[in-house]
Design a protein around this motif. Structure first.
Motif, PDB file in Angstrom:
ATOM      1  N   LYS A  33     -11.230  -4.334  -2.258  1.00  0.00           N
ATOM      2  CA  LYS A  33     -10.685  -4.204  -0.727  1.00  0.00           C
ATOM      3  C   LYS A  33      -9.417  -3.600  -0.696  1.00  0.00           C
ATOM      4  O   LYS A  33      -8.416  -4.473  -0.517  1.00  0.00           O
ATOM      5  CB  LYS A  33     -10.914  -5.700  -0.135  1.00  0.00           C
ATOM      6  CG  LYS A  33     -12.240  -6.389  -0.368  1.00  0.00           C
ATOM      7  CD  LYS A  33     -13.387  -5.794   0.310  1.00  0.00           C
ATOM      8  CE  LYS A  33     -14.617  -6.432   0.217  1.00  0.00           C
ATOM      9  NZ  LYS A  33     -15.879  -5.649   0.837  1.00  0.00           N
ATOM     10  N   ASN A  35      -7.866  -2.549   1.774  1.00  0.00           N
ATOM     11  CA  ASN A  35      -7.031  -2.804   3.100  1.00  0.00           C
ATOM     12  C   ASN A  35      -6.438  -3.973   3.236  1.00  0.00           C
ATOM     13  O   ASN A  35      -5.815  -4.404   4.420  1.00  0.00           O
ATOM     14  CB  ASN A  35      -8.177  -2.526   4.241  1.00  0.00           C
ATOM     15  CG  ASN A  35      -9.147  -3.957   4.301  1.00  0.00           C
ATOM     16  OD1 ASN A  35      -9.357  -4.287   3.085  1.00  0.00           O
ATOM     17  ND2 ASN A  35      -9.902  -4.128   5.385  1.00  0.00           N
ATOM     18  N   ASN A  79       0.546  -0.123   3.946  1.00  0.00           N
ATOM     19  CA  ASN A  79       0.475   0.040   2.409  1.00  0.00           C
ATOM     20  C   ASN A  79       1.446   1.096   2.129  1.00  0.00           C
ATOM     21  O   ASN A  79       2.226   1.070   1.207  1.00  0.00           O
ATOM     22  CB  ASN A  79      -0.813   0.149   1.780  1.00  0.00           C
ATOM     23  CG  ASN A  79      -1.627  -0.909   1.933  1.00  0.00           C
ATOM     24  OD1 ASN A  79      -1.216  -2.070   1.875  1.00  0.00           O
ATOM     25  ND2 ASN A  79      -3.037  -0.896   1.484  1.00  0.00           N
TER      26      ASN A  79
END
Length: 172
Positions: A33, A35, A79
């Motif tokens: 994952k 995100n 990110n």
């Protein structure tokens, strides 16, 4: 940590120092994952960057990183706002308090680098023993401090080992 769906025991969620993974086939295949910006920090240091200070630290198995504490972006901290300051298992990080673009980060066994956020340059600066000198023995997580009085002075500790034991060992 692992969670197994009680209604479908082939469905797993696994959270670890590298993030969150999911499997729908009892662990034969995994979906990462990307995100979710999660990591496990060993130690954290901050700088004096403006308008928002940055957080720096070594992470379990995922390098040493730094990133903003806040942002003016409507999307929040992304990110892509984070940057790598060192490779390997990250450990102690120290930031030059007079120049928040200069970051000292280390990996296991004292592998020390100087990272310049302006240029992206990573320069290895770990002290090495000279020819015919005893070897340095670095702790897994070697101490690292920048002097409060002179930001050009860095304290980074190891011991020199000559290979010879001294002193008596009781019972031998």
């Amino acid at each position: 940590m692992i969670w197994i769906d009680p209604a479908n025991t082939d469905h797993y969620l696994v959270g670890c120092d590298g993030g969150l993974y999911e499997s729908f086939d009892a662990g034969s295949n995994w979906i990462f994952k990307p995100n979710l910006p999660v990591t496990q920090f060993y130690k954290v240091a901050t700088d004096n960057a403006l308008p928002f200070y940055h957080v720096h630290g070594g992470t379990q198995d995922n390098f040493s990183i730094g990133g903003p504490s806040r942002t003016i972006s409507a999307n929040g901290i992304m990110n892509s706002d984070w940057y790598f300051t060192s490779l390997g298992d990250g450990f102690e990080t120290q930031v030059d308090q007079s120049d928040p673009n200069i970051i000292y980060a280390q990996a296991q066994y004292g592998a020390l680098v100087r990272y310049d956020r302006r240029s992206g340059e990573i320069l290895r600066i770990q002290k090495l023993e000279g020819e015919d000198e005893p070897a340095y023995r670095w702790n897994w997580d070697a101490p690292l401090v920048i002097s409060r009085f002179d930001n050009k002075r860095i304290y980074h500790a190891a011991i020199k080992f000559s290979g010879q034991m001294t002193g008596a060992i009781p019972g031998k």
